[in-house]
Design a protein around this motif. Structure first.
Motif, PDB file in Angstrom:
ATOM      1  N   HIS A 246       0.806  -1.217   0.000  1.00 11.04           N
ATOM      2  CA  HIS A 246       0.000   0.000   0.000  1.00 11.04           C
ATOM      3  C   HIS A 246       0.843   1.272   0.000  1.00 11.04           C
ATOM      4  O   HIS A 246       0.306   2.358  -0.246  1.00 11.04           O
ATOM      5  N   GLY A 247       2.123   1.169   0.300  1.00 10.45           N
ATOM      6  CA  GLY A 247       2.975   2.342   0.376  1.00 10.45           C
ATOM      7  C   GLY A 247       2.759   3.113   1.668  1.00 10.45           C
ATOM      8  O   GLY A 247       1.933   2.746   2.502  1.00 10.45           O
ATOM      9  N   GLY A 248       3.507   4.201   1.814  1.00 11.35           N
ATOM     10  CA  GLY A 248       3.378   5.011   3.011  1.00 11.35           C
ATOM     11  C   GLY A 248       2.121   5.867   2.972  1.00 11.35           C
ATOM     12  O   GLY A 248       1.736   6.366   1.909  1.00 11.35           O
ATOM     13  N   MET A 249       1.461   6.044   4.096  1.00 10.36           N
ATOM     14  CA  MET A 249       0.261   6.872   4.167  1.00 10.36           C
ATOM     15  C   MET A 249       0.069   7.367   5.594  1.00 10.36           C
ATOM     16  O   MET A 249       0.485   6.724   6.551  1.00 10.36           O
ATOM     17  N   THR A 250      -0.579   8.531   5.707  1.00  9.11           N
ATOM     18  CA  THR A 250      -0.926   9.087   7.014  1.00  9.11           C
ATOM     19  C   THR A 250      -2.424   9.338   7.143  1.00  9.11           C
ATOM     20  O   THR A 250      -2.884   9.720   8.217  1.00  9.11           O
ATOM     21  N   ASP A 251      -3.183   9.141   6.080  1.00 10.63           N
ATOM     22  CA  ASP A 251      -4.632   9.299   6.122  1.00 10.63           C
ATOM     23  C   ASP A 251      -5.225   8.146   6.931  1.00 10.63           C
ATOM     24  O   ASP A 251      -5.234   6.997   6.483  1.00 10.63           O
ATOM     25  N   GLU A 252      -5.715   8.460   8.134  1.00  8.45           N
ATOM     26  CA  GLU A 252      -6.161   7.391   9.029  1.00  8.45           C
ATOM     27  C   GLU A 252      -7.361   6.641   8.483  1.00  8.45           C
ATOM     28  O   GLU A 252      -7.517   5.438   8.740  1.00  8.45           O
ATOM     29  N   ARG A 253      -8.209   7.296   7.740  1.00 12.77           N
ATOM     30  CA  ARG A 253      -9.353   6.601   7.160  1.00 12.77           C
ATOM     31  C   ARG A 253      -8.898   5.537   6.174  1.00 12.77           C
ATOM     32  O   ARG A 253      -9.451   4.429   6.142  1.00 12.77           O
ATOM     33  N   ALA A 254      -7.866   5.853   5.377  1.00 10.02           N
ATOM     34  CA  ALA A 254      -7.333   4.877   4.420  1.00 10.02           C
ATOM     35  C   ALA A 254      -6.643   3.726   5.155  1.00 10.02           C
ATOM     36  O   ALA A 254      -6.777   2.562   4.765  1.00 10.02           O
ATOM     37  N   ILE A 255      -5.906   4.048   6.221  1.00  7.26           N
ATOM     38  CA  ILE A 255      -5.244   2.996   7.001  1.00  7.26           C
ATOM     39  C   ILE A 255      -6.289   2.108   7.664  1.00  7.26           C
ATOM     40  O   ILE A 255      -6.163   0.877   7.697  1.00  7.26           O
ATOM     41  N   ALA A 256      -7.360   2.726   8.191  1.00  9.96           N
ATOM     42  CA  ALA A 256      -8.409   1.963   8.869  1.00  9.96           C
ATOM     43  C   ALA A 256      -9.075   0.962   7.929  1.00  9.96           C
ATOM     44  O   ALA A 256      -9.423  -0.152   8.338  1.00  9.96           O
ATOM     45  N   ALA A 257      -9.261   1.346   6.680  1.00 10.81           N
ATOM     46  CA  ALA A 257      -9.890   0.436   5.714  1.00 10.81           C
ATOM     47  C   ALA A 257      -9.077  -0.845   5.550  1.00 10.81           C
ATOM     48  O   ALA A 257      -9.636  -1.907   5.241  1.00 10.81           O
ATOM     49  N   ILE A 258      -7.766  -0.743   5.790  1.00  8.16           N
ATOM     50  CA  ILE A 258      -6.890  -1.923   5.706  1.00  8.16           C
ATOM     51  C   ILE A 258      -6.853  -2.647   7.040  1.00  8.16           C
ATOM     52  O   ILE A 258      -7.073  -3.856   7.126  1.00  8.16           O
ATOM     53  N   ALA A 259      -6.576  -1.897   8.125  1.00  8.65           N
ATOM     54  CA  ALA A 259      -6.414  -2.515   9.446  1.00  8.65           C
ATOM     55  C   ALA A 259      -7.683  -3.220   9.908  1.00  8.65           C
ATOM     56  O   ALA A 259      -7.617  -4.274  10.559  1.00  8.65           O
ATOM     57  N   ASN A 260      -8.836  -2.685   9.572  1.00  2.86           N
ATOM     58  CA  ASN A 260     -10.099  -3.246  10.045  1.00  2.86           C
ATOM     59  C   ASN A 260     -10.461  -4.576   9.389  1.00  2.86           C
ATOM     60  O   ASN A 260     -11.426  -5.222   9.820  1.00  2.86           O
ATOM     61  N   ARG A 261      -9.719  -4.954   8.367  1.00  2.00           N
ATOM     62  CA  ARG A 261      -9.979  -6.263   7.767  1.00  2.00           C
ATOM     63  C   ARG A 261      -8.875  -7.277   8.100  1.00  2.00           C
ATOM     64  O   ARG A 261      -8.876  -8.386   7.566  1.00  2.00           O
ATOM     65  N   CYS A 262      -7.956  -6.892   8.986  1.00  4.27           N
ATOM     66  CA  CYS A 262      -6.857  -7.786   9.349  1.00  4.27           C
ATOM     67  C   CYS A 262      -7.141  -8.490  10.671  1.00  4.27           C
ATOM     68  O   CYS A 262      -7.848  -7.975  11.535  1.00  4.27           O
ATOM     69  N   ARG A 263      -6.554  -9.663  10.829  1.00  5.02           N
ATOM     70  CA  ARG A 263      -6.739 -10.472  12.032  1.00  5.02           C
ATOM     71  C   ARG A 263      -5.627 -10.226  13.052  1.00  5.02           C
ATOM     72  O   ARG A 263      -5.868 -10.252  14.255  1.00  5.02           O
ATOM     73  N   LEU A 264      -4.382 -10.014  12.567  1.00  7.64           N
ATOM     74  CA  LEU A 264      -3.226  -9.868  13.458  1.00  7.64           C
ATOM     75  C   LEU A 264      -2.309  -8.775  12.935  1.00  7.64           C
ATOM     76  O   LEU A 264      -2.281  -8.480  11.735  1.00  7.64           O
ATOM     77  N   PHE A 265      -1.513  -8.220  13.843  1.00  8.37           N
ATOM     78  CA  PHE A 265      -0.388  -7.361  13.483  1.00  8.37           C
ATOM     79  C   PHE A 265       0.888  -8.158  13.712  1.00  8.37           C
ATOM     80  O   PHE A 265       1.082  -8.739  14.798  1.00  8.37           O
ATOM     81  N   VAL A 266       1.763  -8.190  12.712  1.00  8.90           N
ATOM     82  CA  VAL A 266       3.022  -8.928  12.828  1.00  8.90           C
ATOM     83  C   VAL A 266       4.166  -7.995  12.471  1.00  8.90           C
ATOM     84  O   VAL A 266       4.154  -7.351  11.416  1.00  8.90           O
ATOM     85  N   TYR A 267       5.160  -7.908  13.358  1.00  7.89           N
ATOM     86  CA  TYR A 267       6.355  -7.107  13.103  1.00  7.89           C
ATOM     87  C   TYR A 267       7.552  -7.976  13.473  1.00  7.89           C
ATOM     88  O   TYR A 267       7.835  -8.182  14.654  1.00  7.89           O
ATOM     89  N   PRO A 268       8.275  -8.503  12.489  1.00  8.91           N
ATOM     90  CA  PRO A 268       9.343  -9.464  12.791  1.00  8.91           C
ATOM     91  C   PRO A 268      10.619  -8.849  13.344  1.00  8.91           C
ATOM     92  O   PRO A 268      11.437  -9.556  13.944  1.00  8.91           O
ATOM     93  N   GLY A 269      10.832  -7.535  13.169  1.00  4.48           N
ATOM     94  CA  GLY A 269      12.063  -6.898  13.625  1.00  4.48           C
ATOM     95  C   GLY A 269      11.873  -6.137  14.921  1.00  4.48           C
ATOM     96  O   GLY A 269      11.056  -6.494  15.757  1.00  4.48           O
ATOM     97  N   GLY A 270      12.673  -5.060  15.081  1.00  2.00           N
ATOM     98  CA  GLY A 270      12.608  -4.255  16.290  1.00  2.00           C
ATOM     99  C   GLY A 270      11.471  -3.256  16.205  1.00  2.00           C
ATOM    100  O   GLY A 270      11.590  -2.206  15.581  1.00  2.00           O
TER     101      GLY A 270
END
Length: 374
Positions: A246-270
């Protein structure tokens, strides 16, 4: 507070810091100035709005490998009655000199920085400790760091030492957040953050190539210098159709449209502030198990106990942890509730501003009389 001014020096002013300083400037009864340089951090520094408390400095310059200079810092007038808050990064030579200069000019000083993080090195850590000694007060990122300092090298330090519990402005997220019902969401993972070596996203791609995750998708919000190599690796692993860049974004409505359909957050690094962004959406978290190879914000994960750890750098262990977390399908998922609660009430910019002002009040009240000069 009797201070005439609060002067805050920052390397730059990314979007996630704006709400904090706006709240501090509104809450303090004296003039607040935030001095910063421009920087190229993608969408994080692409803004046109200017604020009454904002002051611009020329761009940061590299003196030597590992050492920076921020023009204009040492020519900023400071004097008695001022409180000067400086970023504690030991590579910023101008800040080191300003810390000493401000004290000599009669101003009170606050060292603001990380105790230890995934990017720390022993020699810089020792220099950081020396810089702390010059200040009237210390402001760490998290309560965990205060505890580590008080139980270790800071035992007996009677200066004001506090923490912000570094977070983000959760208001726009709460407004857009959908109810979290894991069994009604697709088997999709969210990664949000800059695509850098620190993120170790290649480990997650290797995990997704494992058979137990064959039906799992990954939504990637962020950009950075590693994107091209990661896209090439994804193609080699046959993952292209299961990834969304999706690239970088700061529009929270656009981020929410993605995050709200996800089951988990995964960050493998620091992981750092990305963790708070995901937790504010109520997403359970999967992160690696080496506490001091994360950024300080990992304290929020330990406070909430809102997911699973895996052995750092091990894609087999990561795949196993993801598969286990995806099996949690109950409507009342305790991980989600805990994640959202801690992000909203303990690691928000509202709480940060309250703690920031609290420390400055202690400095103004003269609690620095025992400043570490002995």
């Amino acid at each position: 507070m009797k201070a005439s001014r609060v002067i805050i020096f920052q390397p730059t002013l990314p979007s996630y810091r704006v709400d904090l300083f706006a709240r501090v400037a509104e809450d303090l009864p004296c003039q607040t100035e935030v001095w910063h340089s421009s920087a190229q951090l993608g969408v994080l520094t692409q803004r046109e709005e200017r604020f009454a408390w904002e002051r611009r400095l020329p761009a940061m310059r590299a003196l030597l490998p590992g050492l920076d200079w921020q023009p204009g810092v040492l020519t900023t007038p400071v004097g008695p009655g001022d409180i000067v808050v400086l970023s504690g990064a030991p590579r910023n030579v101008s800040n080191m000199l300003m810390l000493a200069w401000a004290r000599w000019r009669g101003a009170r000083t606050v060292w603001w920085g990380q105790y230890w993080s995934s990017t720390s090195r022993t020699h810089r850590f020792l220099l950081r400790l020396l810089l702390m000694k010059l200040s009237h007060a210390i402001l760490f990122y998290t309560d965990d760091e205060v505890e580590a300092y008080r139980n270790g090298l800071g035992r007996g330090d009677r200066r004001p030492v506090d923490a912000l519990n570094n977070g983000i402005n959760v208001g726009p997220i709460v407004a857009e957040r959908a109810p979290y019902v894991p069994g009604q969401r697709p088997r999709s993972l969210l990664f949000i953050g800059r695509l850098t070596e620190k993120a170790e996203l290649g480990t997650l791609l290797d995990a997704l190539a494992r058979p137990e995750l064959a039906d799992v998708r990954l939504e990637i919000v962020g950009d950075g210098e590693e994107r091209s190599s990661l896209e090439e690796k994804a193609a080699r692993l046959g993952l292209t159709g299961r990834l969304a860049w999706h690239g970088g974004m700061t529009d929270e409505r656009a981020i929410a449209a993605i995050a709200n359909r996800c089951r988990l957050f995964v960050y493998p690094g620091g992981v750092g502030l990305s963790l708070l962004h995901a937790m504010a959406y109520g997403l359970p978290v999967v992160v690696h198990d080496e506490r001091w190879r994360h950024m300080p914000e990992i304290a929020a994960f330990h406070r909430a106990r809102c997911g699973l750890n895996f052995e750092r750098g091990n894609p087999v262990a990561l795949a196993r942890a993801i598969a286990q977390a995806l099996n949690v399908t109950e409507v009342d998922d305790g991980w989600s509730v805990a994640a959202a609660r801690v992000a909203e009430h303990e690691f928000s910019t509202q709480e940060m501003a309250r703690r920031f002002c609290r420390l400055l009040q202690r400095v103004e009240a003269g609690e620095d009389r025992h400043a570490a000069t002995s």
